[in-house]
Write a protein that holds these residues in place. Structure first.
Motif, mmCIF file in Angstrom:
data_model
loop_
_atom_site.group_PDB
_atom_site.id
_atom_site.type_symbol
_atom_site.label_atom_id
_atom_site.label_comp_id
_atom_site.label_asym_id
_atom_site.label_seq_id
_atom_site.Cartn_x
_atom_site.Cartn_y
_atom_site.Cartn_z
ATOM 1 N N GLU A 174 28.465 -6.801 55.331
ATOM 2 C CA GLU A 174 28.000 -5.474 55.739
ATOM 3 C C GLU A 174 28.741 -4.366 54.991
ATOM 4 O O GLU A 174 28.157 -3.352 54.638
ATOM 5 C CB GLU A 174 28.198 -5.322 57.244
ATOM 6 C CG GLU A 174 27.454 -4.167 57.832
ATOM 7 C CD GLU A 174 27.488 -4.220 59.343
ATOM 8 O OE1 GLU A 174 26.422 -3.989 59.936
ATOM 9 O OE2 GLU A 174 28.554 -4.475 59.927
ATOM 10 N N ASN A 175 30.024 -4.549 54.739
ATOM 11 C CA ASN A 175 30.818 -3.503 54.093
ATOM 12 C C ASN A 175 31.104 -3.785 52.622
ATOM 13 O O ASN A 175 31.841 -3.047 51.988
ATOM 14 C CB ASN A 175 32.146 -3.333 54.847
ATOM 15 C CG ASN A 175 31.927 -2.842 56.262
ATOM 16 O OD1 ASN A 175 31.066 -1.997 56.492
ATOM 17 N ND2 ASN A 175 32.663 -3.391 57.207
ATOM 18 N N ASP A 176 30.526 -4.829 52.062
ATOM 19 C CA ASP A 176 30.736 -5.183 50.667
ATOM 20 C C ASP A 176 29.674 -4.506 49.808
ATOM 21 O O ASP A 176 28.499 -4.528 50.134
ATOM 22 C CB ASP A 176 30.652 -6.705 50.513
ATOM 23 C CG ASP A 176 30.834 -7.129 49.082
ATOM 24 O OD1 ASP A 176 31.903 -6.846 48.520
ATOM 25 O OD2 ASP A 176 29.901 -7.732 48.519
ATOM 26 N N ASN A 177 30.097 -3.888 48.709
ATOM 27 C CA ASN A 177 29.119 -3.231 47.837
ATOM 28 C C ASN A 177 29.132 -3.802 46.423
ATOM 29 O O ASN A 177 28.608 -3.181 45.511
ATOM 30 C CB ASN A 177 29.350 -1.724 47.812
ATOM 31 C CG ASN A 177 30.690 -1.355 47.214
ATOM 32 O OD1 ASN A 177 31.494 -2.222 46.886
ATOM 33 N ND2 ASN A 177 30.937 -0.074 47.079
ATOM 34 N N THR A 178 29.721 -4.982 46.220
ATOM 35 C CA THR A 178 29.744 -5.579 44.886
ATOM 36 C C THR A 178 28.364 -6.017 44.436
ATOM 37 O O THR A 178 28.140 -6.233 43.248
ATOM 38 C CB THR A 178 30.702 -6.791 44.832
ATOM 39 O OG1 THR A 178 30.275 -7.769 45.784
ATOM 40 C CG2 THR A 178 32.123 -6.387 45.123
ATOM 41 N N HIS A 179 27.429 -6.135 45.368
ATOM 42 C CA HIS A 179 26.087 -6.588 45.028
ATOM 43 C C HIS A 179 25.217 -5.505 44.417
ATOM 44 O O HIS A 179 24.290 -5.802 43.676
ATOM 45 C CB HIS A 179 25.384 -7.142 46.270
ATOM 46 C CG HIS A 179 25.069 -6.087 47.280
ATOM 47 N ND1 HIS A 179 26.012 -5.610 48.158
ATOM 48 C CD2 HIS A 179 23.929 -5.402 47.524
ATOM 49 C CE1 HIS A 179 25.450 -4.684 48.911
ATOM 50 N NE2 HIS A 179 24.196 -4.535 48.549
ATOM 51 N N SER A 180 25.496 -4.240 44.668
ATOM 52 C CA SER A 180 24.566 -3.176 44.275
ATOM 53 C C SER A 180 24.393 -3.095 42.755
ATOM 54 O O SER A 180 23.260 -3.035 42.263
ATOM 55 C CB SER A 180 25.001 -1.836 44.845
ATOM 56 O OG SER A 180 26.288 -1.500 44.381
ATOM 57 N N ARG A 181 25.473 -3.096 42.014
ATOM 58 C CA ARG A 181 25.364 -3.020 40.552
ATOM 59 C C ARG A 181 24.765 -4.310 39.986
ATOM 60 O O ARG A 181 23.972 -4.282 39.047
ATOM 61 C CB ARG A 181 26.732 -2.741 39.940
ATOM 62 C CG ARG A 181 26.666 -2.434 38.476
ATOM 63 C CD ARG A 181 27.928 -1.814 37.965
ATOM 64 N NE ARG A 181 27.872 -1.755 36.513
ATOM 65 C CZ ARG A 181 28.901 -1.901 35.723
ATOM 66 N NH1 ARG A 181 30.093 -2.072 36.224
ATOM 67 N NH2 ARG A 181 28.755 -1.854 34.427
ATOM 68 N N LEU A 182 25.109 -5.431 40.574
ATOM 69 C CA LEU A 182 24.588 -6.716 40.119
ATOM 70 C C LEU A 182 23.089 -6.820 40.366
ATOM 71 O O LEU A 182 22.326 -7.223 39.479
ATOM 72 C CB LEU A 182 25.316 -7.858 40.820
ATOM 73 C CG LEU A 182 24.885 -9.245 40.384
ATOM 74 C CD1 LEU A 182 25.482 -9.580 39.035
ATOM 75 C CD2 LEU A 182 25.267 -10.261 41.414
ATOM 76 N N PHE A 183 22.633 -6.435 41.549
ATOM 77 C CA PHE A 183 21.206 -6.482 41.849
ATOM 78 C C PHE A 183 20.434 -5.518 40.947
ATOM 79 O O PHE A 183 19.315 -5.811 40.529
ATOM 80 C CB PHE A 183 20.949 -6.187 43.313
ATOM 81 C CG PHE A 183 21.299 -7.321 44.250
ATOM 82 C CD1 PHE A 183 21.721 -8.555 43.769
ATOM 83 C CD2 PHE A 183 21.219 -7.163 45.620
ATOM 84 C CE1 PHE A 183 22.047 -9.596 44.640
ATOM 85 C CE2 PHE A 183 21.548 -8.191 46.502
ATOM 86 C CZ PHE A 183 21.956 -9.411 45.989
ATOM 87 N N SER A 184 21.014 -4.372 40.634
ATOM 88 C CA SER A 184 20.366 -3.438 39.703
ATOM 89 C C SER A 184 20.196 -4.089 38.340
ATOM 90 O O SER A 184 19.155 -3.918 37.685
ATOM 91 C CB SER A 184 21.193 -2.163 39.559
ATOM 92 O OG SER A 184 21.238 -1.461 40.766
ATOM 93 N N LEU A 185 21.206 -4.842 37.909
ATOM 94 C CA LEU A 185 21.106 -5.572 36.652
ATOM 95 C C LEU A 185 19.980 -6.601 36.721
ATOM 96 O O LEU A 185 19.161 -6.715 35.797
ATOM 97 C CB LEU A 185 22.436 -6.262 36.320
ATOM 98 C CG LEU A 185 22.406 -7.269 35.182
ATOM 99 C CD1 LEU A 185 22.131 -6.585 33.848
ATOM 100 C CD2 LEU A 185 23.706 -8.062 35.133
ATOM 101 N N PHE A 186 19.923 -7.360 37.814
ATOM 102 C CA PHE A 186 18.867 -8.369 37.968
ATOM 103 C C PHE A 186 17.485 -7.727 37.927
ATOM 104 O O PHE A 186 16.566 -8.265 37.324
ATOM 105 C CB PHE A 186 19.053 -9.151 39.267
ATOM 106 C CG PHE A 186 20.215 -10.098 39.257
ATOM 107 C CD1 PHE A 186 20.897 -10.404 38.096
ATOM 108 C CD2 PHE A 186 20.636 -10.691 40.425
ATOM 109 C CE1 PHE A 186 21.986 -11.288 38.094
ATOM 110 C CE2 PHE A 186 21.701 -11.575 40.439
ATOM 111 C CZ PHE A 186 22.376 -11.877 39.264
ATOM 112 N N PHE A 187 17.310 -6.594 38.585
ATOM 113 C CA PHE A 187 16.015 -5.922 38.589
ATOM 114 C C PHE A 187 15.653 -5.446 37.192
ATOM 115 O O PHE A 187 14.469 -5.411 36.825
ATOM 116 C CB PHE A 187 16.008 -4.753 39.565
ATOM 117 C CG PHE A 187 16.170 -5.156 41.000
ATOM 118 C CD1 PHE A 187 15.780 -6.399 41.458
ATOM 119 C CD2 PHE A 187 16.734 -4.285 41.924
ATOM 120 C CE1 PHE A 187 15.933 -6.767 42.784
ATOM 121 C CE2 PHE A 187 16.888 -4.627 43.245
ATOM 122 C CZ PHE A 187 16.492 -5.878 43.677
#
Length: 191
Positions: A174-187
């Protein structure tokens, strides 16, 4: 207009995008044919500006046709699969239906999750293909200078959902934001 809004990573993206690409391709080719016919009927010759405009319109229409063909090759995940993953994920961020393309072939990842720089993915590709897609995704991550991420791709749903549940219980999704930049890369690198 809500039907036209389609976000990558959501359940049902591929089926919805397939319909949109088919409609867009038909519309673009119809416009090209219509422009040509209007020019030919009004001027009674092919040698006019309308023919040139119609021919130039075929270029984006053809690009749209290629996208349509790529989306026709894949289908959205089953609802039962989505429910199983959704039940196991807890608060871990999960995205669905990613088609990674390389110069050799395309790879279909049914689900991907990331938390605390740990990336897990589920696919039904064969083991030799999993190695190739792992290398491709790691090269994309390294090219963007995202450091410290570990990637594991599963071809067994039970192993994937078990790992997803384990991540949910051990990590603070819930409080982790390491996924946001990675998911943007995947998209950015997927269909």
């Amino acid at each position: 207009m809500k039907f036209l809004k389609n976000n990558k990573g959501l359940y049902g993206y591929i089926n919805k995008q397939r319909v949109l690409e088919i409609l867009k391709t038909i519309f673009m080719f119809a416009c090209c044919i219509g422009i040509y016919l209007i020019g030919y009927m009004t001027l009674k010759t092919n040698k006019n500006i309308w023919t040139i405009i119609a021919i130039l319109g075929v270029l984006p229409a053809s690009k749209s046709a290629v996208n349509m063909i790529m989306f026709i090759r894949y289908k959205s995940i089953d609802e039962s699969l989505y429910n199983a993953i959704n039940e196991a994920k807890g608060k871990i961020p999960v995205i669905y239906e990613l088609v990674f393309t390389t110069s050799e072939r395309a790879y279909y990842i049914k689900s991907a999750a990331c938390c605390d720089k740990t990336i897990i993915m589920y696919t039904d590709e064969k083991a030799d293909k999993i190695k190739a897609i792992t290398e491709h995704i790691n090269s994309c991550i390294n090219r963007e200078e995202l450091k410290g991420y570990s990637l594991k791709i599963y071809d067994n749903l039970k192993q994937y959902t078990d790992r997803l549940s384990e991540m949910d219980s051990n990590l603070d999704g819930e409080n982790d934001n390491t996924h946001s930049r990675l998911f943007s890369l995947f998209f950015a690198v997927t269909l």
